[in-house]
Scaffold this active site. Structure first.
Site, PDB file in Angstrom:
ATOM      1  N   ARG A  54      -4.199 -45.648 -19.890  1.00  0.00           N
ATOM      2  CA  ARG A  54      -3.697 -44.754 -18.853  1.00  0.00           C
ATOM      3  C   ARG A  54      -4.852 -43.993 -18.209  1.00  0.00           C
ATOM      4  NH1 ARG A  54       1.124 -40.166 -19.151  1.00  0.00           N
ATOM      5  NH2 ARG A  54       1.329 -39.946 -16.901  1.00  0.00           N
ATOM      6  N   GLN A  76       6.126 -31.815 -29.137  1.00  0.00           N
ATOM      7  CA  GLN A  76       5.823 -33.074 -29.809  1.00  0.00           C
ATOM      8  C   GLN A  76       4.322 -33.171 -30.052  1.00  0.00           C
ATOM      9  OE1 GLN A  76       7.038 -36.455 -27.556  1.00  0.00           O
ATOM     10  NE2 GLN A  76       6.181 -37.951 -28.961  1.00  0.00           N
ATOM     11  N   GLY A  95      -0.755 -39.496 -26.406  1.00  0.00           N
ATOM     12  CA  GLY A  95      -0.431 -38.113 -26.070  1.00  0.00           C
ATOM     13  C   GLY A  95      -1.471 -37.421 -25.221  1.00  0.00           C
ATOM     14  N   GLU A  96      -2.272 -38.203 -24.463  1.00  0.00           N
ATOM     15  CA  GLU A  96      -3.317 -37.559 -23.666  1.00  0.00           C
ATOM     16  C   GLU A  96      -2.734 -36.622 -22.620  1.00  0.00           C
ATOM     17  OE1 GLU A  96      -7.063 -38.607 -20.685  1.00  0.00           O
ATOM     18  OE2 GLU A  96      -6.382 -40.112 -22.119  1.00  0.00           O
ATOM     19  N   ARG A  97      -1.584 -36.958 -22.042  1.00  0.00           N
ATOM     20  CA  ARG A  97      -0.989 -36.066 -21.037  1.00  0.00           C
ATOM     21  C   ARG A  97      -0.593 -34.738 -21.680  1.00  0.00           C
ATOM     22  NH1 ARG A  97       3.924 -34.857 -18.576  1.00  0.00           N
ATOM     23  NH2 ARG A  97       4.997 -35.957 -20.243  1.00  0.00           N
ATOM     24  N   ASN A 130       2.643 -46.047 -24.237  1.00  0.00           N
ATOM     25  CA  ASN A 130       2.725 -45.859 -22.793  1.00  0.00           C
ATOM     26  C   ASN A 130       3.717 -46.816 -22.146  1.00  0.00           C
ATOM     27  OD1 ASN A 130       0.793 -43.731 -21.834  1.00  0.00           O
ATOM     28  ND2 ASN A 130      -0.616 -44.937 -23.063  1.00  0.00           N
ATOM     29  N   ALA A 134       7.155 -45.980 -20.233  1.00  0.00           N
ATOM     30  CA  ALA A 134       6.995 -46.292 -18.804  1.00  0.00           C
ATOM     31  C   ALA A 134       6.011 -45.327 -18.152  1.00  0.00           C
ATOM     32  CB  ALA A 134       8.343 -46.264 -18.075  1.00  0.00           C
TER      33      ALA A 134
END
Length: 293
Positions: A54, A76, A95-97, A130, A134
């Protein structure tokens, strides 16, 4: 266990490693896997994975998540592994976002789930998470698949087994990498769908056609008609004429208001439809909240 057996086994076990996504049980049925935090660590000890497929993170979506974290905390944890270059630090797997938004929200510590995995498994986990959420645009998904092929000798059949997709889906996604950079950028921005892009692969002038699709809001079916036309045929006769300037102005007004691309298509009898293109689940939630209110 040989490498082929290992890859087949990973198709079942990777989701369970990462948690919180649909993992198949012994009968093959998808079951929810709960994910709980191993511990809280200083957020500066966590770094992004340079191989994360991503690449794009919508500014509006990040800010919305950051605001949610300020109000409710991080719901989370992120998934990490010990850093290959610094044992005292951690590298993100998934979980980078959330990690980026947590930094925006001013968190000094972040909840993590620690998994001690190698480079290949970390990449597989990142792609699976990812894809199942989606979160990847089609180009990012294709690049992730290509990286597994180039770096870890995966075949398209291997990939299909590991990520839970059909071989044709993997093959069609990889074909998007053959498109010119300008067309791939439209995909990255969400201006084109994967369906549009597949039409463009065999088009005589994919860049020109991509621009026309975006400017005129053409459907996938209309794009297929254009892509199949020979250069000397007049496909324009069967396609919508130039969009009314007032409709374009209204589309721009809605874009400015919602922060999402809006396409208005209308017919000869006054009817039509409105399409709102969202890039994340948060944007979809935002649309639903506005409609409900």
């Amino acid at each position: 266990m040989n490498e082929d057996q290992s890859k087949k086994r990973l198709g079942r076990g990777l989701a369970a490693l990462i948690g919180d996504i649909e993992a198949p049980d012994e009968s093959g049925q998808a079951v929810a896997v709960a994910m709980t935090s191993d511990k809280q660590v200083p957020i500066e000890l966590v770094s992004r994975n340079p191989h994360n497929p991503r690449r794009s993170f919508a500014e509006e979506s990040l800010e919305e998540l950051a605001q949610s974290i300020r109000e409710h905390g991080l719901m989370q944890p992120v998934v990490v592994r010990p850093s290959p270059v610094n044992p005292q630090h951690y590298e993100l797997i998934a979980g980078e976002r959330r990690w980026r938004a947590a930094q925006r929200a001013g968190l000094t510590r972040i909840a993590v789930v620690i998994r001690d995995v190698d480079d290949r498994t970390a990449l597989e986990l990142a792609i699976i998470e990812n894809v199942q959420r989606a979160d990847l645009n089609p180009v990012e998904e294709a690049l992730g698949y290509q990286q597994l092929i180039d770096d870890h000798s995966y075949t398209q059949v291997d990939l299909a087994q590991v990520i839970g997709k059909s071989r044709s889906h993997v093959a069609n996604t990889l074909r998007l990498l053959k498109l010119p950079a300008a067309v791939q950028q439209f995909l990255n921005e969400g201006a084109l769908s994967a369906g549009h892009a597949r039409c463009l692969i065999t088009a005589p002038d994919p860049v020109h056609l991509a621009k026309r699709i975006v400017q005129e809001g053409l459907s996938v079916r209309q794009a297929e008609v254009l892509a199949a036309e020979k250069p000397d045929e007049k496909a324009e006769k069967r396609l919508p004429q130039e969009k009314d300037p007032n409709i374009k102005a209204l589309e721009q007004t809605l874009l400015d208001k919602l922060g999402m691309q809006v396409v208005i298509q209308y017919g000869n009898k006054g009817g039509g439809d409105i399409r709102i293109r969202y890039k994340s689940l948060e944007q979809l939630d935002n649309i639903c909240r506005r409609l409900q209110n």
